[in-house]
Scaffold this active site. Structure first.
Site, PDB file in Angstrom:
ATOM      1  N   ARG A   1     -27.966  -4.351 -38.108  1.00  0.00           N
ATOM      2  CA  ARG A   1     -26.779  -3.820 -38.786  1.00  0.00           C
ATOM      3  C   ARG A   1     -26.427  -4.670 -40.015  1.00  0.00           C
ATOM      4  O   ARG A   1     -25.921  -4.162 -41.006  1.00  0.00           O
ATOM      5  CB  ARG A   1     -25.593  -3.750 -37.817  1.00  0.00           C
ATOM      6  CG  ARG A   1     -25.777  -2.662 -36.753  1.00  0.00           C
ATOM      7  CD  ARG A   1     -24.630  -2.638 -35.748  1.00  0.00           C
ATOM      8  NE  ARG A   1     -23.331  -2.349 -36.289  1.00  0.00           N
ATOM      9  CZ  ARG A   1     -22.860  -1.138 -36.585  1.00  0.00           C
ATOM     10  NH1 ARG A   1     -23.593  -0.083 -36.336  1.00  0.00           N
ATOM     11  NH2 ARG A   1     -21.649  -0.973 -37.083  1.00  0.00           N
TER      12      ARG A   1
ATOM     13  N   PRO B   1     -21.246  -1.216 -40.915  1.00  0.00           N
ATOM     14  CA  PRO B   1     -22.192  -1.076 -42.023  1.00  0.00           C
ATOM     15  C   PRO B   1     -21.630  -1.404 -43.408  1.00  0.00           C
ATOM     16  O   PRO B   1     -22.381  -1.387 -44.372  1.00  0.00           O
ATOM     17  CB  PRO B   1     -22.589   0.405 -41.944  1.00  0.00           C
ATOM     18  CG  PRO B   1     -21.382   1.080 -41.351  1.00  0.00           C
ATOM     19  CD  PRO B   1     -20.802   0.097 -40.383  1.00  0.00           C
TER      20      PRO B   1
ATOM     21  N   ALA C   1     -18.500  -6.769 -40.077  1.00  0.00           N
ATOM     22  CA  ALA C   1     -18.517  -6.042 -41.351  1.00  0.00           C
ATOM     23  C   ALA C   1     -19.439  -4.827 -41.432  1.00  0.00           C
ATOM     24  O   ALA C   1     -19.240  -3.969 -42.290  1.00  0.00           O
ATOM     25  CB  ALA C   1     -18.851  -7.008 -42.475  1.00  0.00           C
TER      26      ALA C   1
ATOM     27  N   GLY D   1     -18.235  -0.362 -44.793  1.00  0.00           N
ATOM     28  CA  GLY D   1     -17.190   0.454 -45.417  1.00  0.00           C
ATOM     29  C   GLY D   1     -16.053  -0.413 -45.931  1.00  0.00           C
ATOM     30  O   GLY D   1     -15.616  -0.286 -47.082  1.00  0.00           O
ATOM     31  N   LYS D   2     -15.596  -1.307 -45.055  1.00  0.00           N
ATOM     32  CA  LYS D   2     -14.414  -2.090 -45.447  1.00  0.00           C
ATOM     33  C   LYS D   2     -14.801  -3.247 -46.355  1.00  0.00           C
ATOM     34  O   LYS D   2     -14.054  -3.603 -47.262  1.00  0.00           O
ATOM     35  CB  LYS D   2     -13.668  -2.538 -44.201  1.00  0.00           C
ATOM     36  CG  LYS D   2     -13.147  -1.295 -43.463  1.00  0.00           C
ATOM     37  CD  LYS D   2     -12.628  -1.513 -42.089  1.00  0.00           C
ATOM     38  CE  LYS D   2     -12.402  -0.198 -41.392  1.00  0.00           C
ATOM     39  NZ  LYS D   2     -13.520   0.264 -40.571  1.00  0.00           N
TER      40      LYS D   2
ATOM     41  N   CYS E   1     -10.870   1.359 -33.893  1.00  0.00           N
ATOM     42  CA  CYS E   1     -10.878   2.828 -33.970  1.00  0.00           C
ATOM     43  C   CYS E   1     -10.751   3.374 -32.545  1.00  0.00           C
ATOM     44  O   CYS E   1     -11.459   4.287 -32.165  1.00  0.00           O
ATOM     45  CB  CYS E   1     -12.116   3.343 -34.686  1.00  0.00           C
ATOM     46  SG  CYS E   1     -13.653   2.851 -33.914  1.00  0.00           S
TER      47      CYS E   1
ATOM     48  N   GLU F   1     -21.878 -10.082 -39.863  1.00  0.00           N
ATOM     49  CA  GLU F   1     -22.233  -9.080 -38.849  1.00  0.00           C
ATOM     50  C   GLU F   1     -23.162  -9.737 -37.841  1.00  0.00           C
ATOM     51  O   GLU F   1     -24.175 -10.321 -38.203  1.00  0.00           O
ATOM     52  CB  GLU F   1     -22.906  -7.870 -39.512  1.00  0.00           C
ATOM     53  CG  GLU F   1     -23.550  -6.902 -38.549  1.00  0.00           C
ATOM     54  CD  GLU F   1     -22.610  -6.335 -37.485  1.00  0.00           C
ATOM     55  OE1 GLU F   1     -21.483  -5.935 -37.803  1.00  0.00           O
ATOM     56  OE2 GLU F   1     -23.030  -6.318 -36.307  1.00  0.00           O
TER      57      GLU F   1
ATOM     58  N   ASP G   1     -12.130  -6.044 -38.012  1.00  0.00           N
ATOM     59  CA  ASP G   1     -12.277  -4.629 -37.654  1.00  0.00           C
ATOM     60  C   ASP G   1     -13.125  -4.651 -36.380  1.00  0.00           C
ATOM     61  O   ASP G   1     -14.351  -4.527 -36.434  1.00  0.00           O
ATOM     62  CB  ASP G   1     -12.973  -3.895 -38.805  1.00  0.00           C
ATOM     63  CG  ASP G   1     -13.024  -2.398 -38.580  1.00  0.00           C
ATOM     64  OD1 ASP G   1     -12.067  -1.854 -38.009  1.00  0.00           O
ATOM     65  OD2 ASP G   1     -14.022  -1.771 -38.973  1.00  0.00           O
TER      66      ASP G   1
HETATM   67  N1  SAM Z   1     -15.968  -2.927 -40.522  1.00  0.00           N
HETATM   68  C1  SAM Z   1     -17.130  -2.070 -40.390  1.00  0.00           C
HETATM   69  C2  SAM Z   1     -17.078  -1.015 -41.471  1.00  0.00           C
HETATM   70  O1  SAM Z   1     -15.999  -0.723 -41.974  1.00  0.00           O
HETATM   71  O2  SAM Z   1     -18.133  -0.485 -41.840  1.00  0.00           O
HETATM   72  C3  SAM Z   1     -17.229  -1.480 -39.001  1.00  0.00           C
HETATM   73  C4  SAM Z   1     -17.269  -2.542 -37.953  1.00  0.00           C
HETATM   74  S1  SAM Z   1     -17.534  -1.948 -36.323  1.00  0.00           S
HETATM   75  C5  SAM Z   1     -16.020  -1.307 -35.899  1.00  0.00           C
HETATM   76  C6  SAM Z   1     -17.585  -3.452 -35.418  1.00  0.00           C
HETATM   77  C7  SAM Z   1     -18.789  -4.334 -35.689  1.00  0.00           C
HETATM   78  O3  SAM Z   1     -18.657  -5.517 -34.869  1.00  0.00           O
HETATM   79  C8  SAM Z   1     -20.116  -3.708 -35.316  1.00  0.00           C
HETATM   80  O4  SAM Z   1     -20.963  -3.703 -36.440  1.00  0.00           O
HETATM   81  C9  SAM Z   1     -20.670  -4.616 -34.229  1.00  0.00           C
HETATM   82  O5  SAM Z   1     -22.064  -4.801 -34.326  1.00  0.00           O
HETATM   83  C10 SAM Z   1     -19.939  -5.918 -34.468  1.00  0.00           C
HETATM   84  N2  SAM Z   1     -19.842  -6.754 -33.242  1.00  0.00           N
HETATM   85  C11 SAM Z   1     -20.253  -6.454 -32.008  1.00  0.00           C
HETATM   86  N3  SAM Z   1     -20.024  -7.481 -31.167  1.00  0.00           N
HETATM   87  C12 SAM Z   1     -19.470  -8.448 -31.885  1.00  0.00           C
HETATM   88  C13 SAM Z   1     -19.021  -9.760 -31.576  1.00  0.00           C
HETATM   89  N4  SAM Z   1     -19.086 -10.270 -30.367  1.00  0.00           N
HETATM   90  N5  SAM Z   1     -18.506 -10.475 -32.574  1.00  0.00           N
HETATM   91  C14 SAM Z   1     -18.421  -9.969 -33.833  1.00  0.00           C
HETATM   92  N6  SAM Z   1     -18.824  -8.746 -34.163  1.00  0.00           N
HETATM   93  C15 SAM Z   1     -19.336  -7.998 -33.212  1.00  0.00           C
END
Ligand code: SAM
Length: 473
Positions: free
Chosen positions: A144, A118, A116, A120-121, A237, A139, A184
């Site tokens: 973060r 930072p 989740a 946005g969603k 993304c 998260e 996401d």
């Molecule tokens: N949904 C968020 C938004 O809209 O602001 C952006 C999410 S970003 C694409 C993916 C997130 O997944 C990051 O914050 C990252 O720290 C987290 N992440 C990294 N490794 C992960 C894991 N193994 N399991 C779950 N989340 C993870």
């Protein structure tokens, strides 16, 4: 359109050129010289789009796929606006507005945002829920998760909990109970190259393969959290088919999911069956934003429904009774005495919507859908709506409470005389005041709270948390 220069990884150029073919690849490559537009999304928990736009000095254009989103010019600095501090909007990359819009939760739904930060969603999902139902935002990275909590707070969201756990650890906390889940996923970020050249520097083909492995594992976990008949939106993304179409193919081939269409305006590009391993035709129902075809950085979004009932009997492992070891207890009438006294002095309705719980000296309200027995199971950043802290013989309201209040819900209010005064407050300065208010006051800019102050002796003392103070205008 503003131009910029960017060096792309050689292996990426080779791969994309093979995938897209010469003609389309040329257009794709050309899009990298354009500086992307920014996006703002109105926080409809506080104000609608027109109201938000009337409070910012930018030219805006509608974003076709998000009725509450607008484009603004790349050079604008929306984070410097008081409307930002008041939580009237979230700054969000335009194509990143698609996943939550595609999941489209309805008031009352039980929703999980698995990756989740930072936020946005999460904040977009919260707008759709309108403070009803239950929103769990998780998260895995602690720093973060704190940023996520701060964004949830700024937007005035009351029905969310925030956890800082691995996805597989959530099963024991929540079980198979969600109506809708957004994944996401952390990805190789190819759609971020234009916005953040550091992502391009960190990219290589091994990273794509690692991400795909991690995404598959995450999607296997989702199966233990999503109710049968529940919906999943999977998004990245990146442009990499291994992380996009092939992940959807994996879900469809498991026999547990079917792809659903995404009915949003302005989306002309779709998932490409020829980029799957075995020609999964249904991936064409997924959408792609490619920077040479739409005004957005790049996203892949698929909406699926869970058709199997596997795992449906998995319930969270908590008992309704709280364990003796728990540091939480349900707030009694007596516990709430100082809170009630505070509410009475500031002219606020003292009734709390939900279960009031106390953790050490802190008062929370658990959203509907979270039982006290679940509190000891998770690593929480926010286990609900934080109301404030009990000090010796008094109650100190939280910034979270200030940001969730509406101007008309409380009588003790200070309205800033002008923007300069509001900026002075945001810098942490006291505000000169000769009026009749005493004690806690909600400091409002154009009717929207920025935080608390405390009136006494010719001034309102500044109670904006230090970490939120701005250094310069
Ligand atoms: N949904 C968020 C938004 O809209 O602001 C952006 C999410 S970003 C694409 C993916 C997130 O997944 C990051 O914050 C990252 O720290 C987290 N992440 C990294 N490794 C992960 C894991 N193994 N399991 C779950 N989340 C993870």
């Amino acid at each position: 359109m503003t131009e910029q220069k960017l060096t792309l990884p050689e292996a990426f150029v080779k791969k994309m050129s093979a995938l897209l073919g010469e003609e389309e690849f040329e257009l794709f490559l050309k899009s990298y010289s354009h500086v992307p537009k920014k996006g703002l999304r109105a926080n409809t928990l506080k104000a609608g789009l027109a109201e938000m736009v009337s409070r910012i000095p930018f030219e805006t254009q509608p974003i076709p796929w998000c009725g509450t989103g607008v484009y603004i010019d790349a050079d604008e600095r929306p984070g410097k606006q008081l409307a930002y501090n008041a939580g009237l909007f979230y700054v969000q990359e335009p194509s990143a507005m698609i996943p939550a819009a595609a999941l489209n939760p309805k008031p009352g739904d039980r929703v999980l945002d698995l990756c989740a930060a930072p936020g946005g969603k999460t904040t977009q999902l919260a707008c759709a829920l309108q403070n009803t139902g239950f929103l769990a935002a998780n998260e895995v990275v602690k720093s973060r998760a704190k940023i996520l909590a701060s964004n949830v707070e700024r937007m005035g969201i009351k029905n969310a909990v925030i956890t800082n756990m691995r996805p597989d650890q959530l099963v024991a906390v929540f079980g198979c109970t969600f109506d809708k889940i957004l994944v996401d996923a952390p990805c190789s970020g190819e759609g971020m190259f234009r916005k953040d050249p550091a992502v391009a520097e960190a990219w290589d083909l091994d990273r794509v393969a690692d991400c795909a492995r991690r995404q598959k594992k995450m999607l296997e976990t989702v199966d233990q959290l999503l109710k049968p008949g529940g919906e999943l939106v999977y998004s990245t993304c990146t442009f990499a088919p291994e992380e996009d179409e092939q992940m959807v193919e994996f879900l469809v081939e498991s026999g547990k999911y079917q792809v659903l269409p995404i009915e949003l305006k302005g989306l002309s590009d779709h998932g490409r069956p020829e980029w799957t391993k075995r020609g999964c035709a249904d991936v064409a129902k997924a959408v792609r934003i490619m920077p040479h075809r739409a005004e957005g950085e790049g996203h892949f979004v698929a909406r699926l429904v869970k058709v199997s009932s596997d795992g449906a009997d998995l319930q969270p492992a908590f008992s309704k009774k709280k364990s003796k070891k728990s540091l939480w207890h349900r707030a009694s009438k007596r516990d709430l005495k100082d809170y009630r006294a505070f509410a009475e002095t500031v002219g606020l309705c003292a009734e709390l919507e939900g279960t009031p719980m106390i953790y050490q000296d802190q008062l929370y309200v658990l959203p509907e859908g979270l039982a006290p027995g679940q509190l000891q199971l998770a690593k929480w950043v926010r286990p609900g709506f934080f109301i404030g802290t009990f000090k010796k013989g008094r109650f100190e309201p939280s910034h979270t409470l200030a940001m969730a209040l509406k101007r008309g819900e409380i009588q003790s209010v200070y309205d800033f005389n002008n923007d300069d005064e509001a900026y002075a407050y945001m810098k942490g300065e006291p505000i000169p005041y000769q009026g009749s208010l005493k004690g806690w006051v909600l400091m409002c800019w154009q009717g929207y709270p920025l935080g608390w102050g405390k009136a006494s002796g010719g001034a309102v003392k500044n109670h904006l948390p230090k970490g939120l103070r701005i250094l310069k205008k």
